[in-house]
Design an enzyme around this catalytic site. Structure first.
Site, PDB file in Angstrom:
ATOM      1  N   LYS A 112       0.846  -1.199   0.000  1.00  0.00           N
ATOM      2  CA  LYS A 112       0.000   0.000   0.000  1.00  0.00           C
ATOM      3  C   LYS A 112       0.883   1.252   0.000  1.00  0.00           C
ATOM      4  O   LYS A 112       1.998   1.218   0.500  1.00  0.00           O
ATOM      5  CB  LYS A 112      -0.884   0.015   1.248  1.00  0.00           C
ATOM      6  CG  LYS A 112      -2.005  -1.005   1.220  1.00  0.00           C
ATOM      7  CD  LYS A 112      -2.878  -0.881   2.453  1.00  0.00           C
ATOM      8  CE  LYS A 112      -3.926  -1.980   2.524  1.00  0.00           C
ATOM      9  NZ  LYS A 112      -4.924  -1.940   1.446  1.00  0.00           N
TER      10      LYS A 112
ATOM     11  N   ARG B  47     -10.380 -11.718   0.847  1.00  0.00           N
ATOM     12  CA  ARG B  47     -11.224 -12.727   0.182  1.00  0.00           C
ATOM     13  C   ARG B  47     -10.576 -14.112   0.212  1.00  0.00           C
ATOM     14  O   ARG B  47     -11.263 -15.124   0.231  1.00  0.00           O
ATOM     15  CB  ARG B  47     -11.553 -12.262  -1.244  1.00  0.00           C
ATOM     16  CG  ARG B  47     -10.374 -12.126  -2.150  1.00  0.00           C
ATOM     17  CD  ARG B  47     -10.682 -11.253  -3.351  1.00  0.00           C
ATOM     18  NE  ARG B  47     -10.639  -9.825  -3.016  1.00  0.00           N
ATOM     19  CZ  ARG B  47     -10.869  -8.841  -3.876  1.00  0.00           C
ATOM     20  NH1 ARG B  47     -11.185  -9.107  -5.125  1.00  0.00           N
ATOM     21  NH2 ARG B  47     -10.804  -7.590  -3.492  1.00  0.00           N
TER      22      ARG B  47
HETATM   23  N1  BES Z   1      -8.394  -4.106   3.621  1.00  0.00           N
HETATM   24  C1  BES Z   1      -8.393  -3.647   2.273  1.00  0.00           C
HETATM   25  C2  BES Z   1      -9.625  -2.816   1.924  1.00  0.00           C
HETATM   26  C3  BES Z   1      -9.760  -1.480   2.594  1.00  0.00           C
HETATM   27  C4  BES Z   1      -9.475  -0.338   1.898  1.00  0.00           C
HETATM   28  C5  BES Z   1     -10.213  -1.368   3.896  1.00  0.00           C
HETATM   29  C6  BES Z   1      -9.637   0.897   2.504  1.00  0.00           C
HETATM   30  C7  BES Z   1     -10.353  -0.151   4.498  1.00  0.00           C
HETATM   31  C8  BES Z   1     -10.090   0.991   3.811  1.00  0.00           C
HETATM   32  C9  BES Z   1      -8.318  -4.831   1.322  1.00  0.00           C
HETATM   33  O1  BES Z   1      -7.582  -5.909   1.764  1.00  0.00           O
HETATM   34  C10 BES Z   1      -7.683  -4.320   0.071  1.00  0.00           C
HETATM   35  O2  BES Z   1      -6.565  -3.903   0.146  1.00  0.00           O
HETATM   36  N2  BES Z   1      -8.422  -4.332  -1.040  1.00  0.00           N
HETATM   37  C11 BES Z   1      -7.929  -3.860  -2.281  1.00  0.00           C
HETATM   38  C12 BES Z   1      -8.365  -4.818  -3.347  1.00  0.00           C
HETATM   39  C13 BES Z   1      -7.755  -4.543  -4.668  1.00  0.00           C
HETATM   40  C14 BES Z   1      -6.278  -4.849  -4.618  1.00  0.00           C
HETATM   41  C15 BES Z   1      -8.415  -5.395  -5.693  1.00  0.00           C
HETATM   42  C16 BES Z   1      -8.508  -2.473  -2.533  1.00  0.00           C
HETATM   43  O3  BES Z   1      -9.693  -2.273  -2.293  1.00  0.00           O
HETATM   44  O4  BES Z   1      -7.759  -1.603  -2.938  1.00  0.00           O
HETATM   45 ZN    ZN Z   2      -5.500  -5.717   1.337  1.00  0.00          ZN
END
Ligand code: BES
Ligand code: ZN
Ligand code: ZN
Length: 480
Positions: free
Chosen positions: A260, A334
């Protein structure tokens, strides 16, 4: 904890504390009766407040707008405001005049009052040496003798619900270095001690034995081993089937090798909010001896970078036998939930299931911080869910999906892939989970936007964890 909170709010008609708190409607004539000059700046508008020093104590005035327009959410906000004002003026004892609310909304409205008071008073001060917090005593006045038994019942029930929500908030607010996967388990065990909930924990060894390859693959990215928690509550022993609650328990989500950006890292400790919501709801169900059976499963792990982390392009197996092409290591929730779903369907007799997770950033773009996105394939379940959130006053919106969305997660080299294209990320994430639900009625809550607020939106929130979805899940399980 329970005793302290139960004592915090009490029914008392014959008690007079030096501080009185009263609610006023907009342009209420009673306002002028307090002090003729007051209505220049206090007109009883929704959430307007005013503190009047009196010879014998003080009068806190809270505006409610129009009494006959208040839903559960507004009632909760009004009482949260009351708690915040008491805190602001360091008031330790206060009498609240609630008669008009009961007249308008019935004795059940005690529930919204108690939740508002407790959640509005919430603060996360676990790491401060000096919190300056003192116990408060709140007396609800104006409840008729014949309503007292019911009032006490609703008060207690709401206290348990609020305690569940507060536990969820505490867990989500807890820093990642204080909440490793095994800490998640020990805090949960401690919190649920003395209830009728059975807690079982699978270690990494057992996770391996069960071929939970998806959970193992994500969890082995960290030196803090993954684990898997199972909660069982049999409030209706004559029935052998249970409703399943599946919650994401990623105690810190760096994204793994799909790291991230620094700015997106601030909230990574809250990625176990789904799992914590399941625990909060279980607590409230058991403490209120609700006659229903629920089984909860929470896959718990970290998502980090190490030599054993997943890399984009890897293919892994899963407990279901389905192979998964991992194209983005940040779509880890997921993966671990897939194994949790398979586990609960294989090991327990399940009627239908609910998944709850901080799953996608896309849902935040869609609905912001106040509406939770819902996907479901169960019409009856959706109907019951609508009933549940009408009672809780929380906000949800159903998101549709079609065949073309399922196509988006078809993989060329494996049975399924963990990300779709760049569009409709909340839908593809949900459909990935559904692919493991074996056709059982399924409902999914994406709380990525609602589990955490940097800026509180509602009076009963504070900066940080919200405990969103706990009370709605509770009411959904309460259906008889
Ligand atoms: N935990 C995150 C989602 C999230 C984003 C929670 C912002 C709280 C605030 C999840 O594991 C994630 O990183 N999802 C990605 C998926 C993508 C890589 C397809 C996302 O939403 O960016
Ligand atoms: Zn994630
Ligand atoms: Zn995540």
């Amino acid at each position: 904890m329970e005793d302290r909170e139960t004592e915090m709010i009490q029914l008392a008609n014959d008690r007079l504390t030096p501080c009185q708190l009263k609610f006023y409607e907009e342009d209420d004539l009673k306002i002028t009766m307090v002090e003729p000059r007051i209505n220049k700046f206090f007109q009883g508008k929704y959430l307007q407040t005013c503190c009047v020093p009196l010879a014998e104590g003080s009068l806190i005035m809270i505006g409610i707008g129009k009494m006959n327009t208040l839903g559960i959410h507004e009632q909760r906000e009004i009482f949260a405001k009351a708690a915040k004002v008491m805190r602001k003026y360091s008031i330790e004892e206060c009498t609240l005049e609630v008669l008009e609310f009961i007249k308008q909304y019935g004795i059940k409205s005690i529930g919204a009052m108690v939740e508002g008071l407790m959640l509005g008073d919430y603060a996360f001060h676990a790491y401060k040496q000096n919190t300056g917090l003192r116990d408060r005593k709140i007396f609800l006045k104006g409840i008729k003798k014949e309503d007292e038994t019911n009032a006490k019942k609703y008060l207690k029930e709401a206290v348990h619900r609020a305690e569940g929500i507060i536990f969820t908030r505490n867990m989500v607010n807890m820093p990642g270095n204080h909440l490793r996967p095994d800490d998640f388990v020990s805090y949960t065990k401690e919190f649920l001690e003395g209830t009728d909930i059975i807690v079982e924990v699978l270690t990494l060894e057992e996770i391996k034995k069960l071929n939970m390859d998806a959970l193992r693959s994500v969890g082995e990215s960290s030196a803090f081993s993954p684990c898997f928690m199972v909660l069982k509550y049999k409030g209706n022993p004559r029935e052998c089937e249970s409703f399943a609650l599946v919650g994401k328990g990623v105690t810190c989500d760096t994204g793994g090798y799909c790291l991230k950006a620094a700015d997106s890292m601030r909230g990574i400790k809250g990625d176990m909010a789904g799992g914590a919501s399941v625990v909060g709801a279980f607590y409230a169900l058991a403490k209120n001896t609700i006659k229903t059976n629920v089984v909860g499963v929470i896959p718990i792990c970290e998502n980090r970078i190490s030599t054993s982390s997943l890399l984009p392009g890897d293919v892994i197996s899963s407990m279901s036998g389905k192979t998964i092409e991992v194209l983005n290591t940040d779509a880890e929730g997921r993966l671990i939930l897939a194994d949790a779903i398979t586990y609960v369907l294989q090991k327990e007799k399940v009627t239908s299931l609910l998944t709850v997770a901080t799953l996608t950033g896309a849902v935040v773009n869609l609905f912001g911080f106040t509406i939770t996105g819902v996907l479901t394939d169960g019409e009856l379940l959706w109907h019951q869910f609508e009933e549940a959130y009408r009672k809780s006053g929380e906000r949800f919106c159903r998101i549709p999906f079609y065949k073309e969305h399922e196509k988006m997660i078809e993989s060329e080299i494996a049975d399924i892939k963990n990300v779709g294209e760049n569009y409709c990320g909340t839908i593809t994430a949900g459909l990935f989970l559904r692919a493991f639900a074996q056709g059982k009625p399924w409902i999914h809550l994406d709380i990525a936007g609602t589990a955490w607020v940097d800026q509180p939106v509602f009076e009963y929130q504070t900066k940080g964890a919200t405990g969103a979805s706990v009370s709605t899940i509770y009411y959904l399980c309460c259906k008889e």
